[in-house]
Design a protein around this motif. Structure first.
Motif, PDB file in Angstrom:
ATOM      1  N   LEU A 119      -2.837  19.999  39.384  1.00  0.00           N
ATOM      2  CA  LEU A 119      -3.141  19.782  37.967  1.00  0.00           C
ATOM      3  C   LEU A 119      -4.325  18.835  37.849  1.00  0.00           C
ATOM      4  O   LEU A 119      -4.342  17.771  38.488  1.00  0.00           O
ATOM      5  CB  LEU A 119      -1.922  19.169  37.260  1.00  0.00           C
ATOM      6  N   VAL A 120      -5.326  19.211  37.058  1.00  0.00           N
ATOM      7  CA  VAL A 120      -6.429  18.312  36.714  1.00  0.00           C
ATOM      8  C   VAL A 120      -6.441  18.227  35.191  1.00  0.00           C
ATOM      9  O   VAL A 120      -6.623  19.252  34.509  1.00  0.00           O
ATOM     10  CB  VAL A 120      -7.778  18.814  37.240  1.00  0.00           C
ATOM     11  N   SER A 121      -6.243  17.024  34.658  1.00  0.00           N
ATOM     12  CA  SER A 121      -6.070  16.888  33.212  1.00  0.00           C
ATOM     13  C   SER A 121      -6.911  15.753  32.656  1.00  0.00           C
ATOM     14  O   SER A 121      -7.310  14.824  33.376  1.00  0.00           O
ATOM     15  CB  SER A 121      -4.597  16.639  32.877  1.00  0.00           C
ATOM     16  N   ALA A 122      -7.156  15.833  31.344  1.00  0.00           N
ATOM     17  CA  ALA A 122      -7.811  14.759  30.609  1.00  0.00           C
ATOM     18  C   ALA A 122      -7.303  14.815  29.172  1.00  0.00           C
ATOM     19  O   ALA A 122      -7.157  15.907  28.604  1.00  0.00           O
ATOM     20  CB  ALA A 122      -9.330  14.903  30.642  1.00  0.00           C
ATOM     21  N   HIS A 123      -7.042  13.664  28.587  1.00  0.00           N
ATOM     22  CA  HIS A 123      -6.494  13.670  27.229  1.00  0.00           C
ATOM     23  C   HIS A 123      -7.595  13.814  26.193  1.00  0.00           C
ATOM     24  O   HIS A 123      -8.710  13.299  26.348  1.00  0.00           O
ATOM     25  CB  HIS A 123      -5.632  12.426  26.974  1.00  0.00           C
ATOM     26  N   THR A 124      -7.269  14.499  25.104  1.00  0.00           N
ATOM     27  CA  THR A 124      -8.242  14.809  24.062  1.00  0.00           C
ATOM     28  C   THR A 124      -8.213  13.843  22.885  1.00  0.00           C
ATOM     29  O   THR A 124      -9.175  13.786  22.115  1.00  0.00           O
ATOM     30  CB  THR A 124      -7.996  16.223  23.514  1.00  0.00           C
TER      31      THR A 124
END
Length: 393
Positions: free
Chosen positions: A88-93
């Motif tokens: 998983l590669v994530s970033a919050h918006t």
């Protein structure tokens, strides 16, 4: 040379990635970050930004692209081994700024100023840049990579976005990389425990002159706040508190019938956090009196979790920083990774550049380090995807 350094060095020197590195200087990541930053996205109102990212995910050729009911956006880049646990590669918006905030940006040399630009528009733009590098160079990693732009990381969002991500993908994941815009050189491998309380005071109210001396909800809340600020939490394990929001009353010449504040409690140790909360609750009990009542509601509960600094994922993150000649700082903090770590998923949070004044209108990022930060992200992503088969949760 240790295994992590060998893995990352071999990847960095491969012909495939050397070709990618030559394109980093022309990568439109800064322009993307500003375009994302220009779309208001306060916590719980990330829909417009999510729609824009959804379009980019589809355009880049991700599979299983979807948006859920809390405005998380998902997409899968297929790996060579579909049976291997995915990365998983994530970033919050979301941002801390209301929707009517002036989002104008300005440049000053290598600095670009703009509310929410580093936290976390640049993080989201990094997802897009990483994805488009994989697409442009037809890179197929060893394992599937789930790209997720998630909601509700800030404030009272209580990590609701990443909790929904975990519920949806938990059976498929083997590790996670969480991307923040302004943490280059820092590897967050531990999530601290956070507890957020709304403390409400109620009283009968009255006229400021005629009923002077009778209980006021605001006076009562102020007395309780003073008692809380007099508490001395332990320095080790580090434990903190903050009264971040306060409101109440309905006129200057009335005894308030209602007042409330929001209290943020944090600790490296869940037991220390629980003791601090117990002290707050005892103080509220002691402040109560006839016609003055307090209520405490839990409005945020971020779990703690960690992996050791010698975990293979942390070693790969350190090796990726070494590949851009950057020193490493190991950190504990509160990010989306808290939820993942608490559920046993090896996770790190990393950054793309330097910056300052996050959560302020004069927030800024520095553009100079961005290409190196993006190279670091690519190396860590591909090396982690290549090692997932050897890790177990």
């Amino acid at each position: 040379m240790n295994n992590a350094v060998q893995t990352v060095t071999s990847l960095a020197e491969s012909a495939e990635l050397l070709a990618v590195r030559q394109t980093l200087a022309s990568c439109p990541i800064i322009e993307d970050a500003i375009a994302i930053q220009q779309i208001p996205a306060p916590t719980f109102a990330e829909g417009q930004r999510a729609s824009a990212i959804l379009g980019r995910f589809r355009q880049a050729g991700l599979q299983d692209v979807a948006q859920d009911d809390v405005c998380n956006v998902f997409g899968r880049w297929p790996g060579r081994d579909p049976a291997c646990p995915a990365l998983l590669v994530s970033a919050h918006t979301d941002t801390v700024f209301p929707s009517d905030t002036d989002l104008t940006t300005r440049r000053d040399g290598e600095r670009i100023y703009g509310p929410g630009l580093g936290d976390n528009s640049l993080g989201v733009a990094s997802l897009l840049a990483l994805l488009e590098m994989l697409q442009a160079h037809r890179i197929q990693p060893a394992a599937d990579i789930w790209f997720v732009a998630n909601s509700r990381e800030e404030g009272l969002g209580d990590l609701g976005g990443i909790r929904a991500v975990w519920d949806r993908l938990k059976d498929r994941l083997g590790a996670a990389i969480v991307v923040e815009g302004m943490a280059l050189g820092r590897i967050y491998h531990a999530g601290i425990a956070v507890r957020r309380l709304r403390i409400t005071c109620r009283a009968p109210g009255g006229h400021s002159w005629l009923h002077f001396g009778q209980p006021s909800a605001i006076h009562g809340l102020i007395h309780l706040g003073a008692a809380i600020t007099a508490l001395t939490p332990p320095a080790e394990p580090r434990t903190t508190f903050n009264i971040g929001l306060i409101s109440g009353g309905h006129s200057v010449n009335s005894l308030a019938t209602h007042a409330e504040f929001y209290l943020d409690l944090r600790s490296e140790d869940p037991a220390s956090l629980a003791e601090l909360e117990a002290q707050v609750r005892r103080a509220a009990g002691q402040a109560s009196q006839p016609n003055l009542a307090f209520a405490i509601d839990v409005v945020g509960d971020r779990p703690a979790g960690q992996i050791a600094t010698d975990h293979p994922l942390v070693k790969l993150a350190a090796a990726a920083l070494d590949a851009i000649n950057h020193p490493v700082t190991y950190e504990k903090g509160s990010t989306d990774a808290n939820v993942l770590l608490a559920n046993g998923l090896p996770s790190v949070t990393i950054g793309i550049t330097y910056g300052a004044h996050s959560h302020r209108l004069d927030e800024y990022i520095e553009t100079g380090p961005v290409a190196g930060g993006l190279w670091q992200l690519l190396l860590l992503t591909l090396s982690a995807a290549g090692q997932l088969h050897a890790w177990s949760r």
